[in-house]
Design a protein around this motif. Structure first.
Motif, PDB file in Angstrom:
ATOM      1  N   ILE A 191       0.820  -1.215   0.000  1.00  0.00           N
ATOM      2  CA  ILE A 191       0.000   0.000   0.000  1.00  0.00           C
ATOM      3  C   ILE A 191       0.858   1.271   0.000  1.00  0.00           C
ATOM      4  O   ILE A 191       0.700   2.126  -0.886  1.00  0.00           O
ATOM      5  CB  ILE A 191      -0.975  -0.032   1.192  1.00  0.00           C
ATOM      6  N   PRO A 192       1.789   1.446   0.941  1.00  0.00           N
ATOM      7  CA  PRO A 192       2.658   2.621   0.848  1.00  0.00           C
ATOM      8  C   PRO A 192       3.546   2.594  -0.384  1.00  0.00           C
ATOM      9  O   PRO A 192       3.898   3.645  -0.918  1.00  0.00           O
ATOM     10  CB  PRO A 192       3.485   2.551   2.143  1.00  0.00           C
ATOM     11  N   SER A 193       3.913   1.395  -0.833  1.00  0.00           N
ATOM     12  CA  SER A 193       4.745   1.290  -2.033  1.00  0.00           C
ATOM     13  C   SER A 193       4.011   1.825  -3.255  1.00  0.00           C
ATOM     14  O   SER A 193       4.619   2.455  -4.128  1.00  0.00           O
ATOM     15  CB  SER A 193       5.159  -0.169  -2.250  1.00  0.00           C
ATOM     16  N   SER A 364       8.523   1.909   8.788  1.00  0.00           N
ATOM     17  CA  SER A 364       7.431   1.915   9.762  1.00  0.00           C
ATOM     18  C   SER A 364       6.715   3.257   9.779  1.00  0.00           C
ATOM     19  O   SER A 364       5.477   3.316   9.873  1.00  0.00           O
ATOM     20  CB  SER A 364       7.964   1.576  11.156  1.00  0.00           C
ATOM     21  N   ILE A 365       7.461   4.347   9.655  1.00  0.00           N
ATOM     22  CA  ILE A 365       6.829   5.667   9.593  1.00  0.00           C
ATOM     23  C   ILE A 365       5.941   5.768   8.350  1.00  0.00           C
ATOM     24  O   ILE A 365       4.848   6.340   8.375  1.00  0.00           O
ATOM     25  CB  ILE A 365       7.901   6.772   9.594  1.00  0.00           C
ATOM     26  N   SER A 366       6.416   5.192   7.250  1.00  0.00           N
ATOM     27  CA  SER A 366       5.611   5.204   6.023  1.00  0.00           C
ATOM     28  C   SER A 366       4.289   4.478   6.218  1.00  0.00           C
ATOM     29  O   SER A 366       3.251   4.899   5.680  1.00  0.00           O
ATOM     30  CB  SER A 366       6.402   4.545   4.878  1.00  0.00           C
ATOM     31  N   MET A 367       4.307   3.384   6.971  1.00  0.00           N
ATOM     32  CA  MET A 367       3.078   2.624   7.187  1.00  0.00           C
ATOM     33  C   MET A 367       2.044   3.405   8.000  1.00  0.00           C
ATOM     34  O   MET A 367       0.840   3.142   7.910  1.00  0.00           O
ATOM     35  CB  MET A 367       3.387   1.311   7.911  1.00  0.00           C
ATOM     36  N   TYR A 368       2.487   4.377   8.792  1.00  0.00           N
ATOM     37  CA  TYR A 368       1.572   5.159   9.618  1.00  0.00           C
ATOM     38  C   TYR A 368       0.998   6.361   8.883  1.00  0.00           C
ATOM     39  O   TYR A 368      -0.080   6.849   9.244  1.00  0.00           O
ATOM     40  CB  TYR A 368       2.279   5.646  10.879  1.00  0.00           C
ATOM     41  N   LEU A 369       1.691   6.851   7.855  1.00  0.00           N
ATOM     42  CA  LEU A 369       1.300   8.106   7.220  1.00  0.00           C
ATOM     43  C   LEU A 369       0.813   7.963   5.786  1.00  0.00           C
ATOM     44  O   LEU A 369      -0.009   8.761   5.326  1.00  0.00           O
ATOM     45  CB  LEU A 369       2.484   9.092   7.254  1.00  0.00           C
ATOM     46  N   GLN A 370       1.282   6.968   5.071  1.00  0.00           N
ATOM     47  CA  GLN A 370       1.005   6.904   3.636  1.00  0.00           C
ATOM     48  C   GLN A 370      -0.284   6.183   3.235  1.00  0.00           C
ATOM     49  O   GLN A 370      -0.862   6.517   2.190  1.00  0.00           O
ATOM     50  CB  GLN A 370       2.200   6.266   2.910  1.00  0.00           C
ATOM     51  N   PRO A 371      -0.766   5.173   3.978  1.00  0.00           N
ATOM     52  CA  PRO A 371      -1.994   4.496   3.542  1.00  0.00           C
ATOM     53  C   PRO A 371      -3.191   5.414   3.302  1.00  0.00           C
ATOM     54  O   PRO A 371      -3.891   5.248   2.292  1.00  0.00           O
ATOM     55  CB  PRO A 371      -2.257   3.491   4.674  1.00  0.00           C
ATOM     56  N   ILE A 373      -3.246   8.494   2.284  1.00  0.00           N
ATOM     57  CA  ILE A 373      -3.004   9.204   1.024  1.00  0.00           C
ATOM     58  C   ILE A 373      -3.217   8.270  -0.155  1.00  0.00           C
ATOM     59  O   ILE A 373      -3.788   8.648  -1.187  1.00  0.00           O
ATOM     60  CB  ILE A 373      -1.582   9.795   1.012  1.00  0.00           C
ATOM     61  N   THR A 374      -2.755   7.035  -0.021  1.00  0.00           N
ATOM     62  CA  THR A 374      -2.926   6.057  -1.091  1.00  0.00           C
ATOM     63  C   THR A 374      -4.401   5.814  -1.376  1.00  0.00           C
ATOM     64  O   THR A 374      -4.828   5.766  -2.541  1.00  0.00           O
ATOM     65  CB  THR A 374      -2.249   4.729  -0.708  1.00  0.00           C
ATOM     66  N   VAL A 375      -5.198   5.657  -0.322  1.00  0.00           N
ATOM     67  CA  VAL A 375      -6.633   5.405  -0.501  1.00  0.00           C
ATOM     68  C   VAL A 375      -7.305   6.593  -1.194  1.00  0.00           C
ATOM     69  O   VAL A 375      -8.083   6.412  -2.144  1.00  0.00           O
ATOM     70  CB  VAL A 375      -7.295   5.122   0.861  1.00  0.00           C
ATOM     71  N   ILE A 376      -7.020   7.810  -0.751  1.00  0.00           N
ATOM     72  CA  ILE A 376      -7.621   8.997  -1.349  1.00  0.00           C
ATOM     73  C   ILE A 376      -7.219   9.105  -2.816  1.00  0.00           C
ATOM     74  O   ILE A 376      -8.033   9.415  -3.696  1.00  0.00           O
ATOM     75  CB  ILE A 376      -7.200  10.270  -0.585  1.00  0.00           C
ATOM     76  N   PHE A 377      -5.982   8.830  -3.081  1.00  0.00           N
ATOM     77  CA  PHE A 377      -5.478   8.918  -4.450  1.00  0.00           C
ATOM     78  C   PHE A 377      -6.170   7.913  -5.364  1.00  0.00           C
ATOM     79  O   PHE A 377      -6.629   8.246  -6.463  1.00  0.00           O
ATOM     80  CB  PHE A 377      -3.967   8.684  -4.429  1.00  0.00           C
ATOM     81  N   PHE A 378      -6.269   6.673  -4.904  1.00  0.00           N
ATOM     82  CA  PHE A 378      -6.866   5.627  -5.729  1.00  0.00           C
ATOM     83  C   PHE A 378      -8.365   5.847  -5.924  1.00  0.00           C
ATOM     84  O   PHE A 378      -8.882   5.681  -7.031  1.00  0.00           O
ATOM     85  CB  PHE A 378      -6.606   4.258  -5.100  1.00  0.00           C
ATOM     86  N   THR A 379      -9.068   6.204  -4.853  1.00  0.00           N
ATOM     87  CA  THR A 379     -10.503   6.430  -5.002  1.00  0.00           C
ATOM     88  C   THR A 379     -10.786   7.638  -5.882  1.00  0.00           C
ATOM     89  O   THR A 379     -11.757   7.644  -6.655  1.00  0.00           O
ATOM     90  CB  THR A 379     -11.165   6.620  -3.628  1.00  0.00           C
ATOM     91  N   GLY A 380      -9.947   8.662  -5.772  1.00  0.00           N
ATOM     92  CA  GLY A 380     -10.137   9.839  -6.619  1.00  0.00           C
ATOM     93  C   GLY A 380      -9.988   9.533  -8.096  1.00  0.00           C
ATOM     94  O   GLY A 380     -10.637  10.156  -8.940  1.00  0.00           O
ATOM     95  N   ILE A 381      -9.147   8.566  -8.433  1.00  0.00           N
ATOM     96  CA  ILE A 381      -8.921   8.224  -9.835  1.00  0.00           C
ATOM     97  C   ILE A 381      -9.946   7.223 -10.356  1.00  0.00           C
ATOM     98  O   ILE A 381     -10.490   7.365 -11.450  1.00  0.00           O
ATOM     99  CB  ILE A 381      -7.485   7.666 -10.026  1.00  0.00           C
ATOM    100  N   PHE A 382     -10.232   6.193  -9.550  1.00  0.00           N
ATOM    101  CA  PHE A 382     -11.000   5.060 -10.063  1.00  0.00           C
ATOM    102  C   PHE A 382     -12.470   5.035  -9.625  1.00  0.00           C
ATOM    103  O   PHE A 382     -13.222   4.193 -10.091  1.00  0.00           O
ATOM    104  CB  PHE A 382     -10.329   3.749  -9.634  1.00  0.00           C
ATOM    105  N   GLY A 398      -7.705   9.099   8.876  1.00  0.00           N
ATOM    106  CA  GLY A 398      -6.549   8.228   8.672  1.00  0.00           C
ATOM    107  C   GLY A 398      -5.281   8.798   9.263  1.00  0.00           C
ATOM    108  O   GLY A 398      -4.499   8.081   9.895  1.00  0.00           O
ATOM    109  N   MET A 399      -5.069  10.094   9.087  1.00  0.00           N
ATOM    110  CA  MET A 399      -3.860  10.725   9.611  1.00  0.00           C
ATOM    111  C   MET A 399      -3.860  10.759  11.136  1.00  0.00           C
ATOM    112  O   MET A 399      -2.833  10.538  11.777  1.00  0.00           O
ATOM    113  CB  MET A 399      -3.719  12.148   9.049  1.00  0.00           C
ATOM    114  N   VAL A 400      -5.006  11.029  11.732  1.00  0.00           N
ATOM    115  CA  VAL A 400      -5.084  11.069  13.198  1.00  0.00           C
ATOM    116  C   VAL A 400      -4.790   9.690  13.783  1.00  0.00           C
ATOM    117  O   VAL A 400      -4.001   9.544  14.728  1.00  0.00           O
ATOM    118  CB  VAL A 400      -6.469  11.572  13.651  1.00  0.00           C
ATOM    119  N   VAL A 401      -5.416   8.655  13.206  1.00  0.00           N
ATOM    120  CA  VAL A 401      -5.183   7.297  13.704  1.00  0.00           C
ATOM    121  C   VAL A 401      -3.742   6.885  13.467  1.00  0.00           C
ATOM    122  O   VAL A 401      -3.086   6.296  14.345  1.00  0.00           O
ATOM    123  CB  VAL A 401      -6.152   6.309  13.026  1.00  0.00           C
ATOM    124  N   GLY A 402      -3.203   7.192  12.290  1.00  0.00           N
ATOM    125  CA  GLY A 402      -1.824   6.836  11.999  1.00  0.00           C
ATOM    126  C   GLY A 402      -0.833   7.541  12.900  1.00  0.00           C
ATOM    127  O   GLY A 402       0.113   6.930  13.409  1.00  0.00           O
TER     128      GLY A 402
END
Length: 542
Positions: A191-193, A364-371, A373-382, A398-402
């Motif tokens: 997901i972050p990848s 590990s920091i990426s796993m807390y912050l990037q998911p 953004i990934t979801v918003i990006f994918f839903t916005g496109i598809f 998502g950001m608050v929980v992360g």
């Protein structure tokens, strides 16, 4: 016709009919060869650019340290990137190219702003790494045999301190008790990848600078193939370093580690630097250290400049709308200074996190912050029904929980090998890769709920009106409902009073979506080969 206008020229029929054909045939061959060479060269340029943008000094230090500390498992991040960069070339780049001229303009700017020293430094680091890879301890089989025996002479008794992991040569590890559980590697890591390889502007804009989609796909393919190299250039040298220097790199006593690297948690991150300083000859050693420092400074400069621009233009300018250019420049420099101070003060936190492994800390920091953004990006496109409110609240939740989980990780760090694990169960048993999956699902649920409440079902297929619809309805229905006005505003169709209609922007020579049939077959065949290579590598070391 030629004989009438030029009577002195009387070529023979044979020469007149055969010579031009021979010349044209040779020209065709030359042009064809040059075309294939240019396609290969551009593909190599784009692929090298993608690889250079991704690999820096943090990779060499962090991956080698993770290899020394825990074996080859961290390589999964690199081989996962093989698949994600292919996703960029075959799925996302056609969408980007077809939808945005602004992206092209940004890509041209990035392309013109590139400096040769980035590529030169990368080439030198790769060559140096390959040389270090040659300093093996009797061949690859010897690495397999000697790494489990790389135990320091001084360690905390009756503990696992300093003892290499039994699953050091496995990428897929126990789903509950391991440092990198295999379900998290497959799902949580991807997901972050996806965010990094498919939406990060540094990566995407380099691909958009390609002449056409075939060149961009070729660059993605080369970058994917190059992602095989970190296993041999960084991870294996880190493991060799532990074999050669078990007391320093693999120190198993906090006091010894404190003396070696001033970090009682562990010294695995010195693995690569130790090899460079101990094994390389004097000239090459200085060159390697110089280019790694140059890469570090380049990364820091980019980060500080980007952060300063975001703060001054997006935040400070909104707070002080009358700010002058001079004031913005001063504020930007002060903000960079604050970032430097915070970064220096943050170093002890980095040292104590994730067992002293820099690369794992970054991931590990990426796993807390990037998911989110990934979801918003994918839903916005598809997903056409995605709206601003759903994206906003999905991102906020998502950001608050992360960030909450990230703070808890700092408050309750991973216990050392000689300590008992007293962390709360939510941290103790929920690995950060699993948390990435949970955070993704949570953000997706919030976005879905907000989208469902924002738009009625009968507006699903006509959420954002076309320009023709807005021009006719907005002029004839001045007193339209607030819902329709808000809808126009969300879709970017709002027109200010007294504003002159904007003329359409001039067409820019964007990257073409047209593909040469022959080259399309070549890159598609390589796509299958590259995916097969990635699957084989995962399966072989699983």
């Amino acid at each position: 016709m030629a004989s009438t206008e030029h009577p002195r020229v009387s070529p023979s029929p044979t020469a007149e009919t055969t010579s031009p054909q021979t010349t044209l045939a040779i020209t065709d061959i030359v042009v064809l060869v040059i075309y294939f060479i240019l396609v290969l060269a551009v593909g190599l340029w784009v692929g090298a650019s993608l690889f250079a943008s991704n690999v820096g000094s943090g990779h060499f230090i962090g991956l080698a340290g993770s290899g020394a500390a825990a074996g080859i498992a961290a390589t999964a991040y690199e081989w996962n990137g093989m698949l994600m960069v292919l996703l960029l070339g075959w799925l996302f780049l056609p969408i980007y190219i077809a939808s945005s001229v602004d992206m092209y303009a940004g890509a041209v700017f990035i392309q013109q702003a590139l400096h040769w020293n980035i590529y030169l430094a990368t080439v030198i680091m790769v060559v140096g790494a390959l040389i270090l890879m040659g300093f093996k301890v009797g061949g690859f089989q010897a690495v397999l045999d000697k790494y489990p025996q790389a135990i320091p002479s001084i360690r905390v008794p009756n503990t696992t301190c300093g003892i290499p992991r039994e699953d050091a040569f496995h990428i897929f590890r126990h789903p509950v008790t391991s440092d990198l559980p295999w379900p998290g590697v497959i799902l949580g890591m991807s997901i972050p990848s996806m965010w990094y390889w498919c939406s990060d502007q540094v990566i995407v804009q380099r691909s958009l600078a390609s002449k056409n989609i075939v060149h961009a796909k070729g660059g993605s393919l080369l970058a994917a193939y190059l992602k095989v190299l970190p296993f041999f250039m960084m991870v294996i040298p880190g493991m060799i370093s532990r074999i050669l220097y078990p007391d320093e790199v693999g120190c198993g006593d906090p006091d010894v580690c404190k003396e070696v690297c001033e970090n009682p948690v562990g010294c695995s991150d010195i693995a690569y630097a130790k090899l460079v300083m101990e094994l390389l000859p004097a000239g090459l050693r200085g060159l390697m250290m110089a280019v790694m420092l140059a890469a570090l400074m380049s990364s820091l400069t980019s980060i500080f400049n980007s952060s300063s621009t975001i703060f001054t233009m997006d935040l400070w300018r909104n707070i002080r709308r009358t700010a002058t250019e001079w004031e913005l420049m001063i504020v930007g420099r002060v903000f960079v200074l604050v970032l430097v101070v915070v970064s220096v003060l943050w170093i002890p936190v980095v040292q104590a996190s994730q067992g002293g492994q820099l690369f794992i800390y970054i991931q590990s920091i990426s796993m807390y912050l990037q998911p989110p953004i990934t979801v918003i990006f994918f839903t916005g496109i598809f997903w056409k029904r995605t709206n601003e409110k759903g994206a906003f609240w999905g991102l906020i939740v998502g950001m608050v929980v992360g960030c909450t989980r990230m703070i808890l990780d700092f408050v309750y760090p991973t216990p050392q090998c000689y300590e008992s694990d007293t962390r709360p169960e939510i941290i103790k048993y929920v690995h950060y890769l699993y948390f990435s999956i949970i955070l993704t699902v949570l953000t997706l649920i919030v976005v879905t709920i907000e989208n469902a409440t924002q738009f009625p079902k009968d507006m699903e297929n006509d959420a954002c009106p076309t320009k023709e619809d807005t021009s006719s309805s907005a002029s004839s229905e001045a007193g339209s409902s607030k819902l329709k006005s808000a809808l126009f505003w969300i879709c970017g169709m709002e027109k200010q009073k007294g504003e002159k209609p904007k003329s359409p922007p001039p067409e820019a020579p964007t990257c073409s979506l047209k593909e040469d049939p022959c080259m399309r077959h070549v890159v598609n065949a390589n796509l299958i080969i590259c995916i097969s290579v990635a699957v084989f590598l995962f399966a072989y070391w699983a």
